[in-house]
Design an enzyme around this catalytic site. Structure first.
Site, PDB file in Angstrom:
ATOM      1  CG  ASP A  31      11.437 -11.788  -3.952  1.00 42.52           C
ATOM      2  OD1 ASP A  31      10.688 -11.909  -4.940  1.00 42.52           O
ATOM      3  OD2 ASP A  31      12.602 -12.230  -3.938  1.00 42.52           O
ATOM      4  CG  HIS A  48       2.185 -10.392  -8.696  1.00 48.25           C
ATOM      5  ND1 HIS A  48       3.362 -10.344  -7.982  1.00 48.25           N
ATOM      6  CD2 HIS A  48       2.537 -10.750  -9.960  1.00 48.25           C
ATOM      7  CE1 HIS A  48       4.369 -10.668  -8.778  1.00 48.25           C
ATOM      8  NE2 HIS A  48       3.906 -10.925  -9.974  1.00 48.25           N
ATOM      9  CB  THR A  77      13.670   0.949 -12.989  1.00 47.08           C
ATOM     10  OG1 THR A  77      14.700   0.536 -12.085  1.00 47.08           O
ATOM     11  CG2 THR A  77      13.168   2.323 -12.571  1.00 47.08           C
ATOM     12  CG  LEU A 142       1.931   4.044   7.984  1.00 44.95           C
ATOM     13  CD1 LEU A 142       3.284   3.709   8.608  1.00 44.95           C
ATOM     14  CD2 LEU A 142       1.191   2.759   7.623  1.00 44.95           C
TER      15      LEU A 142
END
Ligand code: FPP
Length: 251
Positions: A31, A48, A77, A142
């Site tokens: 965030d 972003h 969502t 990973l």
């Protein structure tokens, strides 16, 4: 003042990791991208884009410290409520990321997975991730797990509907439905539940992320915005995890 503190802390991190347990599964709510960009007078999408560099750093660190699963909350969502241009931008990032970094990920033995409602993603997003899943399926390093069009309530409802159908088709009985069986119907089936949840960006909430799976997860919140989150910050979180005593409701 700050530098000696950091180097001391870093030394402590390496000492500690020699003896203590690294979380096997780290889940991250990435965030703060929008605020990072706004602070610099840039459009939210610039945050972003910058967030991808942090993903690259954190994946490298996770590989280095042999974290087994890294789940990244990439698009929820609920994120469809954002302006169309921002939604489209975020959903182009997986392809952009993979077109640059997939060869490195393959070379680092990383396996890619996705959790979420894949059907509703744009074809270019879905195809890029499906191709990466296919090309990394035999890797056993990973597990890099992208939560894309993921919402925990949607996941639980989806699981319930599948369970209902299977019980109706006599695949198993209602009496046989237990926690393990229920988990097998979630997108995370077969994955260990997260040991550590990190949320950057200062908010202290779960935001519909892995509600079932986080039952006994340790939480780490930091005010650092995702584009500023560094290897050092990540190591602080891992170090703090190593010091915790997990009791799972026992003594
Ligand atoms: C939340 O920050 C972040 C997102 C909804 C998008 C996360 C995407 C990335 C970090 C890009 C990485 C993607 C890949 C595929 C490698 P926010 O926009 O809610 O920030 P704010 O709280 O400051 O507004």
């Amino acid at each position: 003042m700050k530098l000696p503190f950091f180097s001391k802390k870093q030394a402590a991190v390496s000492d500690l990791f020699l003896n203590e347990t690294i979380p096997e599964h780290v889940a991250i709510i990435m965030d703060g991208n929008g605020r990072w960009a706004k602070k610099r007078g840039m459009p939210r999408i610039a945050g972003h884009k910058e967030g991808i560099s942090t993903v690259v750093k954190i994946v490298k660190t996770a590989v280095k410290w042999k974290v087994k699963v890294l789940t990244l909350y990439t698009f929820s969502t609920e994120n469809w409520k954002r302006p169309k241009t921002e939604v489209e931008f975020i959903l182009r990032l997986p392809k952009e990321f993979l077109s640059i970094y997939l060869p490195d990920l393959i070379a680092s033995n990383v396996r890619i997975e996705l959790i979420g409602d894949i059907e509703k993603l744009p074809a270019h997003t879905r195809e890029a991730v499906e191709d990466a899943i296919e090309r990394t399926r035999d890797n056993d390093g990973l597990l890099l797990n992208f939560a894309l069009n993921y919402g925990s309530r949607q996941e639980i409802l989806h699981a319930m509907k599948e369970i209902f159908l299977d019980i109706n088709n006599d695949e198993f009985s209602l009496q046989e439905l237990d926690e393990q069986k229920f988990s097998d119907y979630l997108y995370t089936a077969g994955m260990k539940e997260p040991d550590l949840l990190i949320r950057t960006g200062g908010e202290k909430r779960i935001s519909n992320f892995l509600l079932w799976q986080l039952a006994y997860t340790e939480f780490w919140f930091t005010d650092v915005l995702w584009p500023d989150f560094s290897e050092k910050e990540f190591l602080y979180a891992l170090e703090d995890f190593c010091k915790r005593k997990r009791r799972y409701g026992g003594l």
